[in-house]
Design an enzyme around this catalytic site. Structure first.
Site, PDB file in Angstrom:
ATOM      1  CE  LYS A  92       1.723   5.829  45.926  1.00 33.76           C
ATOM      2  NZ  LYS A  92       2.531   6.175  47.116  1.00 33.76           N
ATOM      3  CB  SER A 278       0.131  -1.863  45.991  1.00 34.10           C
ATOM      4  OG  SER A 278       1.456  -1.420  45.921  1.00 34.10           O
TER       5      SER A 278
END
Length: 710
Positions: A92, A278
């Site tokens: 991610k 992220s």
């Protein structure tokens, strides 16, 4: 005592060490030459007292991606193929800074994937079977994902469980694909020039690795075609006469000179980008480091160290040698938005069977906003015989983003969001055509009847006799949602034109404008769901959201004025809505505010409204338009207003609450008669008005789309 002192001294030193680690950006190098350059960068940043950078070495981009996800490193520069990998679970990661190419006058954050051959041959792009190929590396954009995606129809590959590498190994007589498994696919490494363990290595230890390596493979006569980027030929051959010995293979099966890459390329793809976590990704620290590094050591800045340069015999260490700088990636952009639906889908298709690819192409994925819309969508999907499936997001802008990424295909949008979607590259496909208030009879020509638009109105209680358009300042207001047409863009655009002020939270004393900052006055009147959660969210979990919600806000005496559309009051009074809050409401108890300071009954909206607004419209990507139109027209023949299975099984234009997926007063989805861009559909006056209003505040998605157009 001495021991205690030593322990405290040690802990203090350890604390300083950890604090330094927290402040420093740990850069991940994918090879020993990269690590060497990284340490030079570190020393030179220290000399100019710039932000600290430290270096760790791993042996591949995937290992660096893993290290960043595990918080053992902070950043690495990746090609688009690995940006895709980095964005997947469990990593991610997201792009935080894009490499900029071109010139200072014409900077760009994209490049072109091309197929280069020597002049003199006669074969075309559709005639590569049995030839020898040179690739930058396995899973890389220009060297693998784009060309193999382009050639997939010729590969005789039905999909998993057989890996696509096996089909490519059969297709070409021999190749060099650095990073391929030379034990499992020896043909993919046959042309590589490395020795021993370095043969076919995913590093500069393999002479035919990366852009220059793949081009060298062609120049040396090892391969017949090299899949590289457009700038490689110009970077490696400064002499025009030498460049003239090569040309490009075009998708239309012609050949063109190497300088015609804009007219002859396999794909336009996004720049290499720096990726980070992220969450807690040190984005500000990374950007500060890159900004100062390019100022001190960018192109022609310092003879001692070149950020965008590599030692003789090396290429593209840490960053592309052809980069001229960096551009910060807006926070709304994840890997899917950065890569775009075309490239994102192409990579996914390299991992799917032909049947899966065909099934996805035939299916329409509808995006539902919130839980109530998703329930209705799932009901529709179950009856659609596989034509429609559902995805969902918590906000309209998040749904638009899913359509942009190809994770969804369509949704019906208010005009304000049609503007946002259009700015992002989506197009209107069909429009909601509304029932006439003058006639209850169905219109057999509804699908081909031109859409007229609806009236945006300001509604007040009839008992508030002193309230006019000229005295709404300081009152309490109810809005459908921020960025929606009748509830926000039109009334706030009018107020902006009157006052010249963007301080909308100060114009009214309190408001409910879903999508605003929950801590602001613009959310003060919102009530959330039955449990008091989801206050001011821009979906149906907020009970004062949408046309019906904004009117409810007025009807329950929370607000003094509601900005809705002309039919909203009619749909929720005189027994037309049996919900507890609405069942006793009378149409005669409400009035409209006219712009000239007068008030009129709700039934006289034609002569007392704020503006004519464009109907809601279904939007999608260009690649899905025809299939979407086909599916929706078929679905409304079954589940539309007078469909064969409505009301017995399901009705598209009826809702458990109000206006889910489509407006409940939709008679049909109608053709656009040439109004197939957002500008044509919305009209110049509305586009100009909303563009003016956006000077006050843009949305994160609009900011992201502005970046992606560069």
């Amino acid at each position: 005592m001495k021991l205690v002192f030593l322990v405290l001294l040690f802990l203090g030193a350890l604390g300083l060490c950890l604090a330094g680690r927290r402040r420093s950006v740990q850069w991940c190098a994918v090879s020993q030459p990269e690590a060497t350059k990284c340490f030079q960068w570190q020393r030179n940043m220290r000399k100019v007292r710039g932000p600290p950078v430290s270096c760790i070495k791993r042996d591949s981009p995937i290992q660096c991606i893993q290290a960043i996800a595990e918080n053992r490193a902070d950043a690495v520069t990746l090609d688009g193929g690995f940006i895709y990998e980095a964005g997947l679970a469990p990593y991610k990661l997201r792009p935080v800074a894009a490499e900029v190419y071109g010139t200072e006058r014409q900077p760009r954050t994209h490049y072109y994937a091309v197929a280069v051959v020597k002049k003199g041959g006669s074969f075309q792009l559709n005639e590569l079977q049995g030839l020898k190929s040179c690739h930058t590396g396995l899973r890389r954009t220009a060297g693998w994902n784009v060309p193999i995606g382009t050639l997939r129809p010729f590969l005789n590959w039905t999909g998993p469980p057989e890996p696509i590498e096996a089909a490519v190994a059969r297709f070409f007589s021999a190749s060099c694909v650095p990073g391929a498994d030379k034990g499992q696919f020896p043909n993919l490494c046959r042309l590589c020039a490395g020795t021993g363990e370095n043969k076919c290595a995913f590093s500069s230890q393999e002479p035919y690795f990366s852009y220059s390596g793949a081009f060298k493979c062609l120049r040396d006569g090892a391969g017949d075609v090299a899949f590289i980027r457009e700038s490689t030929v110009f970077e490696d051959l400064s002499d025009e006469a030498e460049r003239d010995e090569y040309e490009l293979l075009c998708p239309d099966n012609t050949r063109k000179p190497v300088d015609k890459f804009k007219d002859c390329h396999l794909a336009r793809v996004p720049s290499h980008a720096v990726v980070a976590r992220s969450v807690n990704g040190k984005e500000d620290a990374i950007w500060n480091l890159l900004r100062q590094a390019q100022e001190k050591f960018g192109k022609d800045k310092s003879p001692k160290f070149q950020l965008f340069g590599s030692p003789s015999g090396q290429k593209d260490l840490l960053f592309k040698d052809s980069a001229i700088g960096f551009s910060r990636v807006p926070p709304r952009i994840d890997s899917g938005l950065y890569l775009g639906s075309g490239y994102f889908t192409a990579i996914q298709n390299l991992r799917k069977s032909e049947e899966e690819v065909a099934a996805r192409r035939a299916r329409v994925v509808w995006c539902a906003v919130g839980e109530q819309e998703l329930r209705k969508c799932n009901q529709w999907s179950g009856l659609s015989e596989g034509s429609v499936t559902c995805s969902s997001a918590s906000t309209t802008e998040d749904c638009i983003a899913l359509v942009l990424k190809g994770e969804a295909d369509a949704m019906s949008l208010d005009g304000g969001y049609v503007y946002t979607a259009g700015k992002c590259g989506l197009v209107p496909v069909l429009a909601e055509n509304y029932k006439s208030q003058q006639s209850s009879d169905p219109d057999p020509n509804c699908v081909d009847r031109p859409v007229e638009g609806y009236l945006a109105v300001a509604v007040v209680r009839r008992s508030d006799t002193s309230l006019t358009w000229n005295s709404v300042k300081g009152k309490k207001s109810c809005h459908t949602a921020v960025d929606r047409t009748a509830g926000w863009n039109i009334p706030m655009g009018l107020l902006f034109n009157q006052t010249g002020s963007c301080k909308f939270d100060e114009y009214f004393s309190q408001s409910c404008a879903p999508g605003s900052d929950p801590r602001s006055n613009l959310c003060a009147l919102c009530i959330g769901d039955e449990q008091g959660e989801n206050k001011c969210v821009p979906n149906s979990n907020e009970r004062y959201y949408g046309y019906t919600g904004a009117f409810r806000c007025l009807a329950e005496n929370a607000g003094d004025v509601a900005f809705v559309k002309d039919v909203t009051v009619l749909q929720n009074t005189d027994g037309n809505n049996n919900e507890a809050w609405a069942k006793d409401l009378k149409l005669a108890d409400f009035a409209l505010l006219c712009l000239d300071g007068k008030r009129k009954p709700v039934t006289e909206a034609r002569s007392c409204h704020l503006a004519m607004a464009p109907n809601h419209a279904v939007v999608s990507r260009m690649d899905k338009v025809e299939r979407l139109k086909q599916v929706l027209l078929h679905q409304q023949a079954k589940f539309g207003r007078n469909g064969s299975d409505c009301p017995d099984k399901f009705c598209l234009f009826q809702s458990e609450t109000k206006n889910l997926l489509f407006n409940d007063n939709t008679e049909c989805l109608a053709r656009l008669h040439g109004k197939t861009t957002y500008e044509k559909y919305l009209g110049p006056q509305y586009v100009a008005g909303i563009t003016n209003l956006k000077k006050c505040s843009t949305s994160p998605l609009l900011e992201a789309c502005e970046f992606l157009r560069k």
